[in-house]
Design a protein around this motif. Sequence first.
Motif, PDB file in Angstrom:
ATOM      1  N   LYS A 133      14.916  29.868   7.932  1.00  0.00           N
ATOM      2  CA  LYS A 133      15.443  28.514   8.079  1.00  0.00           C
ATOM      3  C   LYS A 133      16.126  28.421   9.442  1.00  0.00           C
ATOM      4  O   LYS A 133      16.961  29.264   9.770  1.00  0.00           O
ATOM      5  CB  LYS A 133      16.451  28.233   6.970  1.00  0.00           C
ATOM      6  CG  LYS A 133      16.821  26.781   6.885  1.00  0.00           C
ATOM      7  CD  LYS A 133      17.757  26.533   5.722  1.00  0.00           C
ATOM      8  CE  LYS A 133      18.174  25.083   5.713  1.00  0.00           C
ATOM      9  NZ  LYS A 133      19.131  24.792   4.665  1.00  0.00           N
ATOM     10  N   CYS A 134      15.740  27.425  10.235  1.00  0.00           N
ATOM     11  CA  CYS A 134      16.346  27.275  11.563  1.00  0.00           C
ATOM     12  C   CYS A 134      17.801  26.849  11.400  1.00  0.00           C
ATOM     13  O   CYS A 134      18.074  25.840  10.755  1.00  0.00           O
ATOM     14  CB  CYS A 134      15.593  26.243  12.381  1.00  0.00           C
ATOM     15  SG  CYS A 134      16.463  25.801  13.884  1.00  0.00           S
ATOM     16  N   PRO A 135      18.747  27.608  11.976  1.00  0.00           N
ATOM     17  CA  PRO A 135      20.150  27.220  11.857  1.00  0.00           C
ATOM     18  C   PRO A 135      20.475  25.948  12.640  1.00  0.00           C
ATOM     19  O   PRO A 135      21.486  25.310  12.403  1.00  0.00           O
ATOM     20  CB  PRO A 135      20.913  28.410  12.459  1.00  0.00           C
ATOM     21  CG  PRO A 135      19.905  29.487  12.668  1.00  0.00           C
ATOM     22  CD  PRO A 135      18.574  28.839  12.778  1.00  0.00           C
ATOM     23  N   GLY A 136      19.576  25.582  13.555  1.00  0.00           N
ATOM     24  CA  GLY A 136      19.814  24.389  14.370  1.00  0.00           C
ATOM     25  C   GLY A 136      19.431  23.100  13.653  1.00  0.00           C
ATOM     26  O   GLY A 136      20.213  22.155  13.603  1.00  0.00           O
ATOM     27  N   CYS A 137      18.204  23.045  13.101  1.00  0.00           N
ATOM     28  CA  CYS A 137      17.730  21.788  12.519  1.00  0.00           C
ATOM     29  C   CYS A 137      17.375  21.900  11.050  1.00  0.00           C
ATOM     30  O   CYS A 137      17.039  20.899  10.420  1.00  0.00           O
ATOM     31  CB  CYS A 137      16.532  21.273  13.316  1.00  0.00           C
ATOM     32  SG  CYS A 137      15.079  22.334  13.204  1.00  0.00           S
ATOM     33  N   GLY A 138      17.431  23.115  10.489  1.00  0.00           N
ATOM     34  CA  GLY A 138      17.156  23.277   9.060  1.00  0.00           C
ATOM     35  C   GLY A 138      15.680  23.373   8.711  1.00  0.00           C
ATOM     36  O   GLY A 138      15.328  23.510   7.544  1.00  0.00           O
ATOM     37  N   VAL A 145      12.209  31.347  18.769  1.00  0.00           N
ATOM     38  CA  VAL A 145      12.805  30.086  19.205  1.00  0.00           C
ATOM     39  C   VAL A 145      12.196  29.010  18.312  1.00  0.00           C
ATOM     40  O   VAL A 145      10.974  28.984  18.140  1.00  0.00           O
ATOM     41  CB  VAL A 145      12.484  29.804  20.694  1.00  0.00           C
ATOM     42  CG1 VAL A 145      12.996  28.424  21.095  1.00  0.00           C
ATOM     43  CG2 VAL A 145      13.098  30.874  21.581  1.00  0.00           C
ATOM     44  N   CYS A 146      13.046  28.171  17.730  1.00  0.00           N
ATOM     45  CA  CYS A 146      12.559  27.148  16.799  1.00  0.00           C
ATOM     46  C   CYS A 146      11.548  26.240  17.493  1.00  0.00           C
ATOM     47  O   CYS A 146      11.813  25.742  18.583  1.00  0.00           O
ATOM     48  CB  CYS A 146      13.725  26.329  16.254  1.00  0.00           C
ATOM     49  SG  CYS A 146      13.198  24.944  15.241  1.00  0.00           S
ATOM     50  N   THR A 147      10.400  26.037  16.839  1.00  0.00           N
ATOM     51  CA  THR A 147       9.345  25.245  17.470  1.00  0.00           C
ATOM     52  C   THR A 147       9.647  23.748  17.405  1.00  0.00           C
ATOM     53  O   THR A 147       9.048  22.974  18.142  1.00  0.00           O
ATOM     54  CB  THR A 147       7.990  25.520  16.789  1.00  0.00           C
ATOM     55  OG1 THR A 147       8.200  25.584  15.382  1.00  0.00           O
ATOM     56  CG2 THR A 147       7.380  26.828  17.260  1.00  0.00           C
ATOM     57  N   SER A 148      10.580  23.340  16.536  1.00  0.00           N
ATOM     58  CA  SER A 148      10.851  21.897  16.494  1.00  0.00           C
ATOM     59  C   SER A 148      12.102  21.489  17.269  1.00  0.00           C
ATOM     60  O   SER A 148      12.138  20.399  17.824  1.00  0.00           O
ATOM     61  CB  SER A 148      10.907  21.402  15.048  1.00  0.00           C
ATOM     62  OG  SER A 148      11.990  21.952  14.381  1.00  0.00           O
ATOM     63  N   CYS A 149      13.145  22.349  17.334  1.00  0.00           N
ATOM     64  CA  CYS A 149      14.350  21.907  18.059  1.00  0.00           C
ATOM     65  C   CYS A 149      14.726  22.817  19.226  1.00  0.00           C
ATOM     66  O   CYS A 149      15.645  22.512  19.981  1.00  0.00           O
ATOM     67  CB  CYS A 149      15.535  21.769  17.103  1.00  0.00           C
ATOM     68  SG  CYS A 149      16.259  23.332  16.595  1.00  0.00           S
ATOM     69  N   GLY A 150      14.020  23.945  19.389  1.00  0.00           N
ATOM     70  CA  GLY A 150      14.308  24.812  20.534  1.00  0.00           C
ATOM     71  C   GLY A 150      15.512  25.715  20.352  1.00  0.00           C
ATOM     72  O   GLY A 150      15.956  26.360  21.306  1.00  0.00           O
ATOM     73  N   HIS A 151      16.043  25.772  19.117  1.00  0.00           N
ATOM     74  CA  HIS A 151      17.187  26.657  18.847  1.00  0.00           C
ATOM     75  C   HIS A 151      16.771  28.117  19.039  1.00  0.00           C
ATOM     76  O   HIS A 151      15.720  28.528  18.562  1.00  0.00           O
ATOM     77  CB  HIS A 151      17.686  26.438  17.412  1.00  0.00           C
ATOM     78  CG  HIS A 151      18.873  27.272  17.055  1.00  0.00           C
ATOM     79  ND1 HIS A 151      20.158  26.845  17.251  1.00  0.00           N
ATOM     80  CD2 HIS A 151      18.959  28.532  16.538  1.00  0.00           C
ATOM     81  CE1 HIS A 151      20.992  27.806  16.863  1.00  0.00           C
ATOM     82  NE2 HIS A 151      20.293  28.832  16.431  1.00  0.00           N
ATOM     83  N   HIS A 152      17.586  28.877  19.759  1.00  0.00           N
ATOM     84  CA  HIS A 152      17.293  30.296  19.981  1.00  0.00           C
ATOM     85  C   HIS A 152      17.921  31.123  18.867  1.00  0.00           C
ATOM     86  O   HIS A 152      19.146  31.256  18.814  1.00  0.00           O
ATOM     87  CB  HIS A 152      17.822  30.749  21.352  1.00  0.00           C
ATOM     88  CG  HIS A 152      16.957  30.299  22.492  1.00  0.00           C
ATOM     89  ND1 HIS A 152      16.578  28.985  22.672  1.00  0.00           N
ATOM     90  CD2 HIS A 152      16.384  30.993  23.506  1.00  0.00           C
ATOM     91  CE1 HIS A 152      15.811  28.901  23.740  1.00  0.00           C
ATOM     92  NE2 HIS A 152      15.674  30.095  24.277  1.00  0.00           N
TER      93      HIS A 152
HETATM   94 ZN   LIG Z   1      15.239  24.096  14.738  1.00  0.00          ZN
END
Ligand SMILES: [Zn+2]
Length: 315
Positions: A28-33, A47-54
């Motif tokens: 689960k991306c901690p940036g966008c879920g 790196v999250c493919t939808s929000c770019g969170h590292h």
């Molecule tokens: Zn994300």
Amino acid sequence: MNWLTNFVRPKIRALVSKTETPDNLWHKCPGCGQMLFHRDLDAALFVCTSCGHHLRIDAKRRLAMLFDDGKYQRIELPRTPADPLRFRDQKRYGDRLKDAQSRTSESDAIVVAHGAVGGFPAVIAAFEFGFMGGSMGTAVGEALLAAAHLAELQQAPMIVIPASGGARMQEGILSLMQMPRSVIAVSKMREAGLPYIVVLTDPTTGGVSASFAMVADITIAEPGAVVGFAGARVIEETIRETLPEGFQRAEYLLEHGMVDMVVRRKDLRATIARVLGLLLRREPSAQVLPFAEAAAAALTPTPRAPTPGAPAQGS
Ligand SMILES: [Zn+2]
């Protein structure tokens, strides 16, 4: 019955847990879920493919990502006393160490390796955040000194990639002593005239941010990384003021001059290679003229040949 609970039940549990599907297929991306499939995430360097969170990554992945063709040699790190203070909280420190060792298959919270980055020989020390929060104890201090020593022997630059909550409280004052020791490691690099680069990753806090991590020749940070000494909540409660948006994030530190550049993970290797090229090239690429000669050349007007067909000057 005792043997039922003590012997039979653990055996059955062990059998059942082996047949379970691994639960780490999705992250689960901690940036966008967003739920991210592990293979896609691996291909995108975590790196999250939808929000770019590292996302945080382990030391092995980090080294494979930075060295040319993912090839490197690890060095054996110096042995240190395991539990010098015989520390115990809810658990013995010795037991915590063993747990972390079996979970991460690393001896402590740091890995040192050498190889090539962009064709330049380099020594990289990467922190393992999964090992007790990447905390800095005697072993980490010792490893940083070993890395600096190796870099000096190989006449190679040293790159350190912290991911750490700070000093390891289970080692008390001994862990605090690693702050000056790690700075000594850095000063060895300075004396040898070799570049020292730090890549700040999420999180770099506490004693680590207050020592070797902030004294690099070039300080790079990953986007969104939390870098600071005390936590934002502690500061807010102490000064009784609301902190600005993005406080202690890499971009905020770049704006305020604490960081030289914020670089996306996929561009890190190329950027480090470029920086090393600039720092290690001993001879300038242009021809050097003695000052007097250069000044004379600049002052003397070059005679211009009259262009055919152009109107004569002054007419
Ligand atoms: Zn994300």
